[in-house]
Design an enzyme around this catalytic site. Sequence first.
Site, short mmCIF file in Angstrom:
data_model
loop_
_atom_site.label_atom_id
_atom_site.label_comp_id
_atom_site.label_asym_id
_atom_site.label_seq_id
_atom_site.Cartn_x
_atom_site.Cartn_y
_atom_site.Cartn_z
N GLN A 293 21.01 48.37 7.02
CA GLN A 293 20.36 49.00 5.87
C GLN A 293 20.74 48.24 4.60
O GLN A 293 20.22 48.52 3.53
CB GLN A 293 20.84 50.45 5.73
N CYS B 251 3.13 38.66 -11.71
CA CYS B 251 2.59 38.00 -10.52
C CYS B 251 1.65 36.87 -10.92
O CYS B 251 0.71 37.08 -11.69
CB CYS B 251 1.86 39.02 -9.65
N TYR C 191 18.71 45.67 -10.56
CA TYR C 191 18.72 44.77 -9.40
C TYR C 191 19.23 43.37 -9.77
O TYR C 191 19.82 42.69 -8.92
CB TYR C 191 17.33 44.72 -8.74
N ASP D 146 22.29 43.21 0.76
CA ASP D 146 23.13 42.26 0.02
C ASP D 146 23.19 40.87 0.63
O ASP D 146 23.80 39.95 0.05
CB ASP D 146 24.55 42.83 -0.12
N GLY E 272 29.84 52.26 8.80
CA GLY E 272 29.81 52.25 7.34
C GLY E 272 28.56 52.85 6.74
O GLY E 272 28.06 52.36 5.73
N THR E 273 28.09 53.93 7.32
CA THR E 273 26.89 54.58 6.76
C THR E 273 27.06 56.09 6.75
O THR E 273 27.59 56.66 7.69
CB THR E 273 25.61 54.15 7.54
N HIS F 289 15.99 47.80 5.10
CA HIS F 289 15.65 48.19 3.72
C HIS F 289 15.37 46.99 2.83
O HIS F 289 15.47 47.09 1.61
CB HIS F 289 16.78 49.06 3.14
N ARG G 125 22.88 43.57 -9.53
CA ARG G 125 23.32 43.59 -8.12
C ARG G 125 23.12 42.23 -7.46
O ARG G 125 23.91 41.83 -6.61
CB ARG G 125 22.58 44.70 -7.38
C1 BJW Z 1 33.18 52.86 4.76
C2 BJW Z 1 33.96 51.94 4.06
C3 BJW Z 1 34.69 51.00 4.82
C4 BJW Z 1 32.97 53.22 2.64
N1 BJW Z 1 34.61 51.02 6.15
N2 BJW Z 1 33.14 52.87 6.07
C5 BJW Z 1 13.81 63.11 7.23
C6 BJW Z 1 14.50 64.17 6.70
C7 BJW Z 1 14.70 64.27 5.32
C8 BJW Z 1 14.18 63.30 4.45
C9 BJW Z 1 13.48 62.25 4.99
C10 BJW Z 1 13.29 62.19 6.36
N3 BJW Z 1 12.59 61.05 6.61
C11 BJW Z 1 12.36 60.41 5.44
C12 BJW Z 1 12.88 61.12 4.43
C13 BJW Z 1 12.83 60.75 2.98
C14 BJW Z 1 13.83 59.70 2.58
C15 BJW Z 1 15.23 60.20 2.91
O1 BJW Z 1 15.85 59.80 3.88
N4 BJW Z 1 15.76 61.06 2.08
C16 BJW Z 1 17.11 61.58 2.30
C17 BJW Z 1 17.99 61.18 1.12
C18 BJW Z 1 17.06 63.03 2.56
N5 BJW Z 1 13.56 58.43 3.25
C19 BJW Z 1 12.71 57.57 2.75
O2 BJW Z 1 12.09 57.79 1.71
C20 BJW Z 1 12.46 56.30 3.53
N6 BJW Z 1 11.08 56.12 3.69
C21 BJW Z 1 10.35 56.84 4.53
O3 BJW Z 1 10.83 57.64 5.31
O4 BJW Z 1 9.00 56.62 4.44
C22 BJW Z 1 8.10 57.45 5.15
C23 BJW Z 1 6.72 56.92 4.85
C24 BJW Z 1 5.86 56.66 5.90
C25 BJW Z 1 4.58 56.19 5.62
C26 BJW Z 1 4.19 55.95 4.30
C27 BJW Z 1 5.05 56.20 3.26
C28 BJW Z 1 6.33 56.69 3.53
C29 BJW Z 1 12.95 55.07 2.75
C30 BJW Z 1 14.42 55.06 2.56
C31 BJW Z 1 14.80 53.83 1.74
C32 BJW Z 1 16.26 53.89 1.31
N7 BJW Z 1 16.48 52.95 0.29
C33 BJW Z 1 17.83 52.75 -0.24
C34 BJW Z 1 17.72 51.81 -1.44
C35 BJW Z 1 17.43 50.38 -0.98
C36 BJW Z 1 17.39 49.45 -2.13
C37 BJW Z 1 18.70 49.34 -2.88
O5 BJW Z 1 19.70 48.93 -2.29
O6 BJW Z 1 18.70 49.67 -4.04
O7 BJW Z 1 18.66 52.18 0.77
S1 BJW Z 1 18.66 54.25 -0.63
C38 BJW Z 1 20.27 53.72 -0.16
O8 BJW Z 1 20.74 54.55 0.92
C39 BJW Z 1 20.07 52.31 0.41
C40 BJW Z 1 20.94 52.37 1.64
O9 BJW Z 1 20.53 51.37 2.57
C41 BJW Z 1 20.74 53.78 2.13
C42 BJW Z 1 21.82 54.28 3.07
O10 BJW Z 1 23.05 54.32 2.43
P1 BJW Z 1 24.37 53.95 3.24
O11 BJW Z 1 24.31 52.53 3.64
O12 BJW Z 1 24.58 54.93 4.30
O13 BJW Z 1 25.47 54.04 2.08
P2 BJW Z 1 26.30 55.32 1.55
O14 BJW Z 1 26.87 54.95 0.24
O15 BJW Z 1 25.47 56.54 1.61
O16 BJW Z 1 27.45 55.50 2.65
C43 BJW Z 1 28.46 54.53 2.84
C44 BJW Z 1 29.45 55.06 3.85
O17 BJW Z 1 30.40 54.06 4.10
C45 BJW Z 1 30.21 56.31 3.37
O18 BJW Z 1 30.05 57.35 4.32
C46 BJW Z 1 31.68 55.85 3.29
O19 BJW Z 1 32.58 56.82 3.80
C47 BJW Z 1 31.67 54.65 4.19
N8 BJW Z 1 32.65 53.59 3.85
N9 BJW Z 1 33.91 52.13 2.72
C48 BJW Z 1 33.90 51.93 6.74
N10 BJW Z 1 35.54 50.02 4.21
#
Ligand code: BJW
Length: 249
Positions: free
Chosen positions: A100, A148, A65, A103, A194-195, A118, A68
């Site tokens: 999401q 802390c 981090y 940055d 972009g997601t 996020h 980043r």
């Molecule tokens: C362009 C481009 C250009 C490129 N122009 N486009 C339901 C079903 C299955 C699983 C789950 C569910 N519900 C929950 C889950 C579990 C889990 C999950 O989703 N797992 C899946 C992987 C299956 N979710 C969680 O754990 C979440 N928590 C939760 O649900 O808690 C429940 C709970 C309740 C009560 C108590 C306890 C728990 C939390 C999710 C947190 C995600 N965190 C991250 C890290 C954040 C910190 C960090 O940055 O390090 O967030 S993971 C990472 O993915 C980050 C992002 O915000 C997130 C999404 O990614 P994003 O933004 O979509 O990026 P990419 O790289 O995937 O895609 C980029 C896109 O851009 C691409 O498609 C390119 O084509 C495109 N692109 N250039 C336009 N110029």
Amino acid sequence: MGPVPAALLDDPRTHLLVLTGAGVSAESGIPTFRGIDGLWENHRVEEVASPSGFEADPALVWRFYSMRRRAAKGCLPNRAHQALVLAEQALGPRFLLATQNVDGLHRKAGSRRMIELHGSLFRTRCFGCDLPEFEDQRAFEDGVVPRCERCKRGALRPGVVWFGEALDPRHLEEVDDFMVQGAREGRLVFLAVGTSGAVYPAAGLVHRARRLGAETWLLNADPADNGGAFHHFLQGQSGELLPALLSRR
Ligand code: BJW
């Protein structure tokens, strides 16, 4: 591809909810997560972005981090971020941005009606107690794990939402309230940009929007995992597509 909606920003009924992801910052030089050259290519997700990863090796997580933080600090918003600022200015309370991204580029561009689903790279909190989250630009490298000041026991951690952690329920409520009100009062438009649509609950917002009768748009460089849920898909770069879609007539 569907038709470009008539005067999206000029229609007084428009309530626009925009969900952004890492693709929006790609043209600013910030790597996305998934795919070639994505951040996860060089790191095992569970090691650096989960509570168990932090417990196992907090110094590694802080190196990740800190790197980043440093990179994001040096990046500038691009045309996609700027287009969203103009949309906010045009629509006022009929606009909401749910990002999401951690940055800080939307804020740097000037977006204010914005929710960071996020969390933020530039906030820190305690892993062990409920110390209020605070602004933090520092980098911790060379195996340093900040402690802390309040509980004296816990390690400090980045203020982001890791896998398995709940998003702030107030944030989800605010997004839902906006959609319900938009659907009731006029023309609700949901636009994801972009997601990859791989991470929930953000990836499920489109389904909620559809149930409320929204018009749904996806702007992305590649097809998204939840792409079938959208009425319209424009494939390309957000820095080009977003200013075009949100231009005023
Ligand atoms: C362009 C481009 C250009 C490129 N122009 N486009 C339901 C079903 C299955 C699983 C789950 C569910 N519900 C929950 C889950 C579990 C889990 C999950 O989703 N797992 C899946 C992987 C299956 N979710 C969680 O754990 C979440 N928590 C939760 O649900 O808690 C429940 C709970 C309740 C009560 C108590 C306890 C728990 C939390 C999710 C947190 C995600 N965190 C991250 C890290 C954040 C910190 C960090 O940055 O390090 O967030 S993971 C990472 O993915 C980050 C992002 O915000 C997130 C999404 O990614 P994003 O933004 O979509 O990026 P990419 O790289 O995937 O895609 C980029 C896109 O851009 C691409 O498609 C390119 O084509 C495109 N692109 N250039 C336009 N110029």
